[in-house]
Design a protein around this motif. Sequence first.
Motif, PDB file in Angstrom:
ATOM      1  N   TRP A 142      -4.338   7.416  -5.168  1.00 24.73           N
ATOM      2  CA  TRP A 142      -2.948   7.460  -4.733  1.00 24.73           C
ATOM      3  C   TRP A 142      -1.994   7.965  -5.793  1.00 24.73           C
ATOM      4  O   TRP A 142      -0.863   8.310  -5.497  1.00 24.73           O
ATOM      5  CB  TRP A 142      -2.440   6.062  -4.357  1.00 24.73           C
ATOM      6  N   ARG A 156       0.495  -2.600   5.008  1.00 25.30           N
ATOM      7  CA  ARG A 156      -0.664  -3.232   4.368  1.00 25.30           C
ATOM      8  C   ARG A 156      -0.341  -3.659   2.955  1.00 25.30           C
ATOM      9  O   ARG A 156       0.538  -3.120   2.305  1.00 25.30           O
ATOM     10  CB  ARG A 156      -1.849  -2.254   4.327  1.00 25.30           C
ATOM     11  N   ARG A 157      -1.095  -4.636   2.471  1.00 24.25           N
ATOM     12  CA  ARG A 157      -0.972  -5.113   1.097  1.00 24.25           C
ATOM     13  C   ARG A 157      -2.304  -4.875   0.399  1.00 24.25           C
ATOM     14  O   ARG A 157      -3.362  -4.942   1.012  1.00 24.25           O
ATOM     15  CB  ARG A 157      -0.635  -6.606   1.058  1.00 24.25           C
ATOM     16  N   VAL A 158      -2.245  -4.598  -0.899  1.00 17.04           N
ATOM     17  CA  VAL A 158      -3.456  -4.408  -1.694  1.00 17.04           C
ATOM     18  C   VAL A 158      -3.421  -5.350  -2.887  1.00 17.04           C
ATOM     19  O   VAL A 158      -2.346  -5.686  -3.396  1.00 17.04           O
ATOM     20  CB  VAL A 158      -3.628  -2.946  -2.164  1.00 17.04           C
ATOM     21  N   ASP A 204      -7.568   3.203  -5.172  1.00 17.92           N
ATOM     22  CA  ASP A 204      -6.506   2.712  -6.050  1.00 17.92           C
ATOM     23  C   ASP A 204      -5.713   3.878  -6.612  1.00 17.92           C
ATOM     24  O   ASP A 204      -5.720   4.959  -6.019  1.00 17.92           O
ATOM     25  CB  ASP A 204      -7.096   1.809  -7.142  1.00 17.92           C
ATOM     26  N   HIS A 261       0.864  -1.189   0.000  1.00 14.71           N
ATOM     27  CA  HIS A 261       0.000   0.000   0.000  1.00 14.71           C
ATOM     28  C   HIS A 261       0.900   1.239   0.000  1.00 14.71           C
ATOM     29  O   HIS A 261       1.815   1.341   0.818  1.00 14.71           O
ATOM     30  CB  HIS A 261      -0.899  -0.024   1.233  1.00 14.71           C
TER      31      HIS A 261
END
Length: 93
Positions: A69, A39-41, A65, A33
């Motif tokens: 960002w 965190r992971r997305v 998304d 992220h």
Amino acid sequence: MWPTLKPKDRVIVRPHNQHSELPAIGAIVVCIHPQQPSRRVIKRLSAVADHQLTILGDCPDASTDSREWGRIPRGHLIGEVVALVTRPLEQGS
């Protein structure tokens, strides 16, 4: 990543490193992220330019998304989703 991925689905990820070829545009990828590095997305790779990735969710009205960002560094790419393991629906669902 609704509707492609649903809660409790599991994915198998092929790791990416700096020497790996990038996944194809349209591939589902796992990234760090950009604002919360712990965190992971999971998003879909939409574009690559200048060592930066544009990643988009499959449900634009509900996704956070690259539209929010901006592009993310290539170094944030963890890997490509190569398999999906779905859980069977529970009784009454």
